[in-house]
Design a protein around this motif. Structure first.
Motif, mmCIF file in Angstrom:
data_model
loop_
_atom_site.group_PDB
_atom_site.id
_atom_site.type_symbol
_atom_site.label_atom_id
_atom_site.label_comp_id
_atom_site.label_asym_id
_atom_site.label_seq_id
_atom_site.Cartn_x
_atom_site.Cartn_y
_atom_site.Cartn_z
ATOM 1 N N VAL A 29 44.690 8.459 -14.559
ATOM 2 C CA VAL A 29 43.354 8.620 -13.993
ATOM 3 C C VAL A 29 42.944 10.081 -14.073
ATOM 4 C CG1 VAL A 29 41.942 8.333 -11.953
ATOM 5 C CG2 VAL A 29 43.757 6.714 -12.434
ATOM 6 N N ASN A 30 43.853 10.979 -13.706
ATOM 7 C CA ASN A 30 43.630 12.376 -14.028
ATOM 8 C C ASN A 30 44.954 13.047 -14.327
ATOM 9 O OD1 ASN A 30 44.689 13.998 -11.812
ATOM 10 N ND2 ASN A 30 43.110 13.016 -10.569
ATOM 11 N N GLU A 31 44.874 14.161 -15.019
ATOM 12 C CA GLU A 31 46.090 14.770 -15.559
ATOM 13 C C GLU A 31 46.975 15.354 -14.467
ATOM 14 O OE1 GLU A 31 47.297 15.476 -18.759
ATOM 15 O OE2 GLU A 31 45.911 14.127 -19.751
ATOM 16 N N GLU A 32 46.431 15.488 -13.266
ATOM 17 C CA GLU A 32 47.235 16.075 -12.198
ATOM 18 C C GLU A 32 48.264 15.092 -11.667
ATOM 19 O OE1 GLU A 32 45.297 17.844 -8.925
ATOM 20 O OE2 GLU A 32 44.240 19.291 -10.174
ATOM 21 N N ASN A 33 48.029 13.829 -11.888
ATOM 22 C CA ASN A 33 48.973 12.837 -11.379
ATOM 23 C C ASN A 33 49.210 11.786 -12.449
ATOM 24 O OD1 ASN A 33 50.468 11.014 -10.045
ATOM 25 N ND2 ASN A 33 49.069 10.746 -8.323
ATOM 26 N N PHE A 34 50.356 11.916 -13.078
ATOM 27 C CA PHE A 34 50.660 11.000 -14.174
ATOM 28 C C PHE A 34 51.166 9.652 -13.680
ATOM 29 C CE2 PHE A 34 50.939 11.818 -18.781
ATOM 30 C CZ PHE A 34 50.059 12.864 -18.818
ATOM 31 N N PHE A 35 51.262 9.473 -12.397
ATOM 32 C CA PHE A 35 51.844 8.244 -11.877
ATOM 33 C C PHE A 35 50.778 7.256 -11.437
ATOM 34 C CE2 PHE A 35 56.438 9.092 -11.631
ATOM 35 C CZ PHE A 35 56.407 10.346 -12.195
ATOM 36 N N GLU A 36 49.552 7.557 -11.769
ATOM 37 C CA GLU A 36 48.442 6.679 -11.406
ATOM 38 C C GLU A 36 47.604 6.512 -12.665
ATOM 39 O OE1 GLU A 36 48.087 6.022 -7.889
ATOM 40 O OE2 GLU A 36 46.643 4.487 -8.469
ATOM 41 N N TRP A 37 47.633 5.319 -13.226
ATOM 42 C CA TRP A 37 46.899 5.095 -14.470
ATOM 43 C C TRP A 37 45.742 4.140 -14.251
ATOM 44 C CZ3 TRP A 37 49.721 4.705 -19.761
ATOM 45 C CH2 TRP A 37 50.579 5.794 -19.920
ATOM 46 N N GLU A 38 44.776 4.266 -15.151
ATOM 47 C CA GLU A 38 43.743 3.239 -15.201
ATOM 48 C C GLU A 38 43.797 2.588 -16.571
ATOM 49 O OE1 GLU A 38 39.252 2.764 -13.724
ATOM 50 O OE2 GLU A 38 39.507 4.039 -15.471
ATOM 51 N N ALA A 39 43.683 1.277 -16.567
ATOM 52 C CA ALA A 39 43.687 0.554 -17.836
ATOM 53 C C ALA A 39 42.404 -0.256 -17.933
ATOM 54 C CB ALA A 39 44.889 -0.373 -17.912
ATOM 55 N N LEU A 40 41.853 -0.312 -19.140
ATOM 56 C CA LEU A 40 40.733 -1.216 -19.396
ATOM 57 C C LEU A 40 41.240 -2.335 -20.293
ATOM 58 C CD1 LEU A 40 37.661 1.069 -20.119
ATOM 59 C CD2 LEU A 40 38.341 0.004 -18.000
ATOM 60 N N ILE A 41 40.987 -3.537 -19.882
ATOM 61 C CA ILE A 41 41.470 -4.676 -20.658
ATOM 62 C C ILE A 41 40.285 -5.529 -21.068
ATOM 63 C CG2 ILE A 41 42.849 -6.775 -20.555
ATOM 64 C CD1 ILE A 41 44.593 -5.356 -18.526
ATOM 65 N N MET A 42 40.194 -5.788 -22.345
ATOM 66 C CA MET A 42 39.123 -6.651 -22.824
ATOM 67 C C MET A 42 39.556 -8.096 -22.691
ATOM 68 S SD MET A 42 37.272 -5.625 -26.286
ATOM 69 C CE MET A 42 35.746 -4.741 -26.289
ATOM 70 N N GLY A 43 38.687 -8.919 -22.177
ATOM 71 C CA GLY A 43 39.015 -10.327 -22.051
ATOM 72 C C GLY A 43 39.326 -10.902 -23.407
ATOM 73 N N PRO A 44 40.396 -11.675 -23.544
ATOM 74 C CA PRO A 44 40.771 -12.204 -24.863
ATOM 75 C C PRO A 44 39.699 -13.137 -25.416
ATOM 76 C CG PRO A 44 42.156 -13.117 -23.129
ATOM 77 C CD PRO A 44 41.334 -12.039 -22.501
ATOM 78 N N GLU A 45 39.502 -13.035 -26.702
ATOM 79 C CA GLU A 45 38.473 -13.856 -27.334
ATOM 80 C C GLU A 45 38.840 -15.324 -27.267
ATOM 81 O OE1 GLU A 45 37.096 -12.717 -31.255
ATOM 82 O OE2 GLU A 45 37.512 -10.659 -30.675
ATOM 83 N N GLY A 46 37.800 -16.143 -27.178
ATOM 84 C CA GLY A 46 38.041 -17.570 -27.173
ATOM 85 C C GLY A 46 38.434 -18.096 -25.823
ATOM 86 N N THR A 47 38.459 -17.251 -24.815
ATOM 87 C CA THR A 47 38.727 -17.737 -23.461
ATOM 88 C C THR A 47 37.478 -17.489 -22.640
ATOM 89 O OG1 THR A 47 39.452 -15.636 -22.579
ATOM 90 C CG2 THR A 47 41.091 -16.946 -23.718
ATOM 91 N N CYS A 48 37.493 -17.974 -21.425
ATOM 92 C CA CYS A 48 36.301 -17.801 -20.616
ATOM 93 C C CYS A 48 36.122 -16.351 -20.177
ATOM 94 C CB CYS A 48 36.335 -18.739 -19.426
ATOM 95 S SG CYS A 48 37.874 -18.707 -18.552
ATOM 96 N N PHE A 49 37.139 -15.524 -20.398
ATOM 97 C CA PHE A 49 37.007 -14.112 -20.032
ATOM 98 C C PHE A 49 36.559 -13.267 -21.213
ATOM 99 C CE2 PHE A 49 40.156 -15.846 -17.106
ATOM 100 C CZ PHE A 49 39.554 -15.528 -15.905
ATOM 101 N N GLU A 50 36.224 -13.924 -22.302
ATOM 102 C CA GLU A 50 35.867 -13.205 -23.523
ATOM 103 C C GLU A 50 34.713 -12.240 -23.265
ATOM 104 O OE1 GLU A 50 35.126 -15.652 -26.884
ATOM 105 O OE2 GLU A 50 34.000 -14.099 -27.919
ATOM 106 N N GLY A 51 34.861 -11.045 -23.812
ATOM 107 C CA GLY A 51 33.772 -10.085 -23.738
ATOM 108 C C GLY A 51 33.825 -9.179 -22.534
ATOM 109 N N GLY A 52 34.546 -9.565 -21.495
ATOM 110 C CA GLY A 52 34.595 -8.728 -20.305
ATOM 111 C C GLY A 52 35.485 -7.524 -20.522
ATOM 112 N N VAL A 53 35.185 -6.448 -19.822
ATOM 113 C CA VAL A 53 36.075 -5.282 -19.844
ATOM 114 C C VAL A 53 36.534 -5.054 -18.405
ATOM 115 C CG1 VAL A 53 36.265 -2.824 -20.229
ATOM 116 C CG2 VAL A 53 35.013 -4.217 -21.829
ATOM 117 N N PHE A 54 37.804 -5.344 -18.150
ATOM 118 C CA PHE A 54 38.268 -5.360 -16.771
ATOM 119 C C PHE A 54 39.123 -4.125 -16.482
ATOM 120 C CE2 PHE A 54 37.957 -9.732 -18.317
ATOM 121 C CZ PHE A 54 36.926 -10.167 -17.512
#
Lengths: 165, 670
Positions: A29-54
């Protein structure tokens, strides 16, 4: 000690930056703390979550990679394997020894050879294929089983919301 | 807890308090000045000091008489000091001023060394402060049972100084732990923290000297009480310093520091045990010396003793476990030979660093000595393949919380339908659009579990990984063929070579599907069979089959196109890994925004397509004849119908089904 964990997280960050798996972005999330990350996950295609960025938060313990990180979605996501507060329930995130659902074999649990990339890929596959046998969100599991239309409708709403539309 | 109660007390702001102290001090000085001046001008006649104020026990009558007679010194300064220390409210003013100065000093140190405090640091500081206050209160009034005001003042002064350093150490420790979470801390921050810690250590030595001097006059008991506190502070500070030095050495060292973990472990052990034993002795001393077995104070001390004892026990137990693991490891797992290391050409799977030396497990996996040890401390299986490494369960520490199933061998075959092995299942997540038959991974696992021995689960993850790499190069290859080949070659490069040289060929889609499913039907050109098979493979009900079938077929035809398109858009997500922290941060931010932007655009495009087309072709996609529609479109698509038209129809169809679903949902609600 945090030193070795830091080195390993740095290596993983590098790998995730240079060679990211499709539809996944992750980093501190910021370089001062490497132990806290943020991830963006795209909903897999062909599922009802398609297109979302979570977006999700990953919190690493100081003894990482001996202990698994915790993962929590910071957006609304209605899914059988995600608690209503966003925590993700997959076996790969459980330390060997604790077994909240009571039937996982140790082979599926956390081990130091796992990595952020593998966790996130498992999450993508979890989004595509909910495991309604070990439901973290019972309502979602029930709806997934019995009223798929309704489930998909909610999912689409959340996809839309995740995109800020 | 005292902490919770005491936290509610409203404290004045530092500014107000400083102002108040300054005013008070000024008043006292002015008063003393007046007294001295008057005494000099009138000729040693001093205004009578109000006896009520002085008579509160802190000063005896001797002094009051003294003051009535004369001022003892000639010099103005000395007289001033005399008056200031003789009169009660002036004395309290001085004490207050001293506290104010100490707080300001603390604030200054905080500003210089730490800057802004983080929330958790503030919380720790508060907890530590109130705890310290509580326990020292118990000590002074419960254990020492101090009677006179002078003694109280002296003890309070002592504990104030001690507490001040304790708080600074706590802050430094918190800050060190935070700083060690980041690879990019500037050097001057380390320097500031370390010099503060050194100052504290030096001050500890000074305090110990004071203890010695006081103890010389007051006896051994007082010395023991004071010195124990001092030593505790010194040990805690030195512990932070030691960890800090180890951390800095590690960070600045190129490559791997093989013995780092051992050093860290033993530093931790020695300092923790030393602190615990001194603390324990100190409390025991208090309990016995104070002779206070039936009071609140004894209760508190006993609780503390109990806690310390358990901590001590826990630490010893952990150390025994550590020794056992080390012994076990050295006995059973030999060091890998140079040849094995060269053959391995992979990094340690735990820390991802290069291996100069390594231990070899019975299953053939190599790890750093220290990495393996720290893992074995909490689990008894190979990190990579989960092979149980414990052949003497009797030796196992019965208190360690390793569950029993760790000892079992990995079960030879999982029950059918167990979906546990599909970690890498939907790597690209494109079940219906792409060339990759998504179900094949699952099926492959089952086959492998059924056919291979217990070491197989180990390799599934590795094989999956490798297969993914191969598929990135050759997306048209079926996954199970690649995995099969990988199982033989055990190398990505060899498999790629095999594909390049045509030894491994992609079978036609029909055979691929039946093979993957392991079904008996060989008549794969029969389209009905084909459809049912794929539908079943996806675990979907047959009545949804048509719905799912459409994108699947398109995927077969224009798979390569969508592929290229996707890799174009997604390739921007991967970036370069900058050396500078700021640049990395902004680049990550950019990549995130890009991804969101692309996803948004795609979503909107899809939506608008959906809307415009569904309104055009509502009749066409009406419920009764949708399957006909699909059939004609899929039948003719190889011929003259262009891709775009077909795609539109699918979208229209999907929109229609969605609307249908909506309608039924609405009616059911009504």
């Amino acid at each position: 000690m945090a030193g070795s964990a830091l080195k390993r997280l740095m290596a993983e960050y590098k790998q995730m930056t240079l060679n990211p798996p499709e539809g996944i972005i992750a980093g501190p999330v910021n370089e001062e703390n490497f132990f806290e990350w943020e991830a963006l996950i795209m909903g897999p295609e062909g599922t009802c979550f398609e297109g979302g960025v979570f977006p999700a938060r990953l919190t690493f313990p100081p003894d990482y990679p001996l202990g698994p990180p915790k993962m929590k979605f910071t957006c609304d996501l209605f899914h059988p394997n995600i608690y209503s507060d966003g925590r993700v329930c997959i076996s790969i995130l459980h330390a060997p020894g604790d077994d909240p659902m009571g039937y996982e074999t140790s082979a599926e649990r956390w081990s130091p050879v796992q990595s952020v990339e593998k966790i996130l890929l498992s999450v993508v596959s979890m989004l595509a294929e909910p495991n309604d046998e070990s439901a973290a969100n019972v309502d979602a599991a029930k709806m997934w089983r019995e009223e798929r239309d309704k489930f998909e409708e909610i999912a689409e709403k959340h996809v839309k919301k995740s995109l800020g539309l | 807890m005292p902490v919770i109660l005491l936290e509610r007390i409203p404290l004045p702001s530092l500014r107000a308090y400083t102002g108040f102290s300054v005013v008070l001090l000024a008043c006292a000085l002015f008063y003393a000045h007046q007294v001295v001046l008057n005494a000099e001008s009138v000729g040693l006649e001093i205004p009578v000091v109000s006896v009520e104020q002085l008579d509160d026990g802190s000063f005896n009558n001797n002094e009051i008489q003294y003051m009535n007679v004369s001022l003892p010194y000639d010099a103005y300064v000395w007289n001033m000091m005399y008056v200031m220390t003789a009169e009660a409210w002036c004395v309290w003013t001085l004490v207050n001023t001293a506290y104010c100065c100490l707080i300001l000093l603390g604030k200054l140190v905080q500003k210089i060394v730490f800057g802004e405090l983080r929330v958790s640091e503030q919380q720790h500081l508060k907890d530590k402060f109130w705890n310290f206050l509580f326990y020292k209160f118990i000590f002074v009034f419960g254990v020492m049972n101090v009677q006179t005001m002078e003694e109280v003042v002296l003890w309070v002064a002592w504990f104030t100084i001690l507490g001040f350093f304790h708080l600074l150490t706590q802050l430094a420790k918190d800050r060190f732990e935070y700083v060690s979470f980041s690879p990019t801390t500037p050097h001057f921050i380390h320097l500031k923290l370390l010099s503060l810690l050194c100052v504290i250590v030096v001050s500890c030595c000074g305090l110990l000297t004071v203890c010695g001097l006081v103890g010389f006059q007051m006896g051994l008991t007082i010395f023991a009480f004071m010195a124990a506190e001092c030593l505790l502070l010194a040990i805690r500070t030195l512990y932070v310093v030691a960890r800090y030095c180890l951390h800095l050495t590690d960070m600045n060292l190129e490559g791997v520091w093989e013995n780092r973990a051992t050093y860290v472990y033993y530093t931790e052990l020695i300092f923790e045990l030393a602190a615990l034993s001194i603390d324990f002795g100190h409390h025991l001393h208090m309990l016995l010396w104070g002779n206070i077995f039936l009071s609140m104070a004894s209760l508190v001390i006993c609780m503390q003793l109990r806690y310390l004892f358990y901590e001590f026990q826990r630490r010893i137990k952990r150390h025994k476990n550590y020794r056992r693991v080390v012994k076990h490891m050295e006995e059973r797992f030999s060091m890998a030979t140079t040849e094995e290391l060269n053959n391995n050409n992979d990094d340690c799977a735990v820390c991802w660093e290069k291996m100069e030396t390594a231990r070899k497990l019975p299953c053939g996996h190599l790890f750093h000595n220290s990495c393996l040890r720290s893992w074995l401390e909490q689990d008894t299986s190979c990190p990579t393949c989960r092979l149980s490494l414990n052949e003497h369960p009797v030796n196992r520490d019965p208190n360690s919380n390793v569950p029993d199933n760790q000892n079992r061998e990995v079960p030879p075959a999982n029950p059918p339908g167990n979906q546990t092995m599909n970690h890498f299942f939907h790597f690209d997540g494109s079940r219906y659009v792409s060339w990759l038959p998504s179900f094949s991974v699952e099926v492959t696992h089952t086959n492998m579990l059924a056919n291979h021995n217990r070491l197989t689960p180990a390799q599934t993850s590795q094989l999956d990984n490798m297969a993914r790499q191969v598929l990135q190069v050759f997306p048209h290859m079926p996954l199970n063929a690649v995995v099969d080949d990988l199982r033989v070659t055990r190398s990505v490069d060899f498999t790629i070579e095999n594909i390049l040289e045509g030894r491994l060929q992609a079978p036609p889609p029909g055979t691929l599907l039946t093979r993957a499913l392991g079904e008996e039907e060989t008549s794969s050109d029969d389209s009905d069979n084909y459809q049912t098979a794929s539908a079943r493979a996806d675990g979907v009900d047959i009545d949804q089959q048509d719905y799912l079938e459409i994108p699947n077929e398109t995927g077969d035809n224009n798979g390569s196109e969508t592929d290229n398109e996707r890799s174009d858009t997604l390739s921007q997500f991967s970036g370069r890994f900058s050396k500078s922290a700021n640049e990395r941060e902004t680049m990550l931010e950019d990549r995130k925004n890009d991804m969101l932007e692309i996803a948004r655009r795609r979503f909107l495009a899809k939506k608008s397509d959906d809307n415009s087309l569904s309104s055009e072709e509502t009749e066409e996609a009406s419920v009764s004849d949708y399957s006909d529609n699909i059939n004609t479109s899929s039948a003719s698509n190889s011929g003259d119908t262009s891709d775009t038209v077909r795609r539109r129809r699918e979208l229209a169809y999907m929109a229609a089904t969605r609307r249908l679903g909506q309608q039924t949902y609405d009616t059911s609600i009504e």
